[in-house]
Scaffold this active site. Structure first.
Site, short mmCIF file in Angstrom:
data_model
loop_
_atom_site.label_atom_id
_atom_site.label_comp_id
_atom_site.label_asym_id
_atom_site.label_seq_id
_atom_site.Cartn_x
_atom_site.Cartn_y
_atom_site.Cartn_z
N SER A 55 56.30 33.38 39.89
CA SER A 55 55.02 33.32 39.19
C SER A 55 55.30 33.02 37.73
O SER A 55 56.41 33.25 37.24
CB SER A 55 54.29 34.67 39.31
OG SER A 55 53.21 34.75 38.41
N TYR B 250 53.64 43.98 38.64
CA TYR B 250 53.77 42.67 39.28
C TYR B 250 54.82 41.84 38.54
O TYR B 250 55.70 41.23 39.17
CB TYR B 250 52.42 41.96 39.26
CG TYR B 250 52.45 40.54 39.79
CD1 TYR B 250 52.80 40.28 41.11
CD2 TYR B 250 52.09 39.48 38.96
CE1 TYR B 250 52.82 38.97 41.59
CE2 TYR B 250 52.10 38.17 39.44
CZ TYR B 250 52.46 37.93 40.75
OH TYR B 250 52.48 36.63 41.23
#
Length: 278
Positions: free
Chosen positions: A133, A146
């Site tokens: 990501s 995350y």
């Protein structure tokens, strides 16, 4: 012989788009998910094998790989796509939620990678593609857990790439920016909130307003990511990282072209303007 890709988390978003795109390019696809019996869109092609696999259940992953190899003869590419994003103020995220984030995004990915390596080593070829990501390179508020999981995958992938080069196995990292997928629906549903943490109320409201504007930005689509994954799988280069998204690239450029503190100050100026007198 047609090439074959094994995909985790193929039920929606990037995983589903990639399954469809690779079939269009003449590949076989082993599309795995936790509930394949509910999948309709991917079930119509003879070149897509729908199988049940949960990255937190290594035996189910091994079974899916064995079944896929029996059907198509070999696996050429592993796409570690399964994952989700835990959001919220760190203090509001319970230890159980933190462990679950790492179980799926990090440990599940590692064990799936471990499962495919004997097959790749035997064939002296193969490509592992890990979806990380933008949050694995440049972080923002409310995604500390995350981001930590994606930073872990970035470090794991980079170090692993050196090891596996000795076995003629490539490792690739895909770094998407904001992508409009059901990923964010789950993130909203799992958002960690503790009403007793009133000290953060103003900050959270400001950040939620900021993040709500992201959907109107010029961003990439799941199809764009699928095309980049195909490039990574077929370009026959030693390129490690592939960045997708006009929203993400400027932030990575800033990080790469500035001193570490200049970058941090710029980010704080955006997310904490009051602290910098702006």
């Amino acid at each position: 012989m047609k090439k074959t890709i094994f995909i985790t988390g193929a039920s929606s978003g990037i995983g589903k788009a990639t399954s469809l795109f690779f079939v269009q390019q003449g590949w076989n696809v082993i599309a795995t998910m936790r509930s394949p019996e509910n999948e309709k869109e991917l079930s119509g092609s003879p070149d897509i094998l729908l199988l049940k696999a949960d990255v937190n259940d290594t035996s189910s992953v091994l079974d899916a790989m064995t079944t896929g190899i029996a059907r198509f003869g070999q696996i050429d590419v592993l796409l570690n796509n399964a994952g989700y994003g835990q959001q919220g103020i760190f203090e509001a995220v319970t230890p159980e939620k933190i462990r679950q984030q790492f179980e799926v995004n990090v440990f599940g990915l590692m064990e799936t990678t471990r499962a495919i390596l004997p097959h790749f080593r035997k064939r002296k070829t193969g490509t592992i593609i890990n979806i990380t990501s933008g949050a694995g390179r440049v972080t923002v508020p409310l995604v500390s857990i995350y981001a930590a999981s994606k930073f872990a995958v970035e470090g794991f992938s980079e170090a692993l790439s050196y090891e596996l080069e000795s076995q003629h196995i490539k490792v690739k990292i895909i770094e998407p920016g904001y992508i409009s997928t059901p990923f964010y629906d789950r993130a909203k549903a799992d958002y960690a909130f503790d009403p007793q943490l009133e000290d953060y109320s103003k900050f959270q409201l400001e950040m939620n307003d900021l993040f709500s504007s992201f959907g109107a930005m010029d961003t990439a689509s799941p199809q764009d990511v699928a095309e980049t994954i195909f490039e990574a799988a077929t370009d026959d280069t030693h390129q490690l990282r592939y960045v997708i998204g006009p929203d993400l690239q400027p932030m990575i450029n800033l990080r790469n072209s500035s001193s570490d503190q200049d970058y941090i100050d710029a980010m704080r100026g955006q997310f904490m303007p009051e602290a910098f007198g702006k």
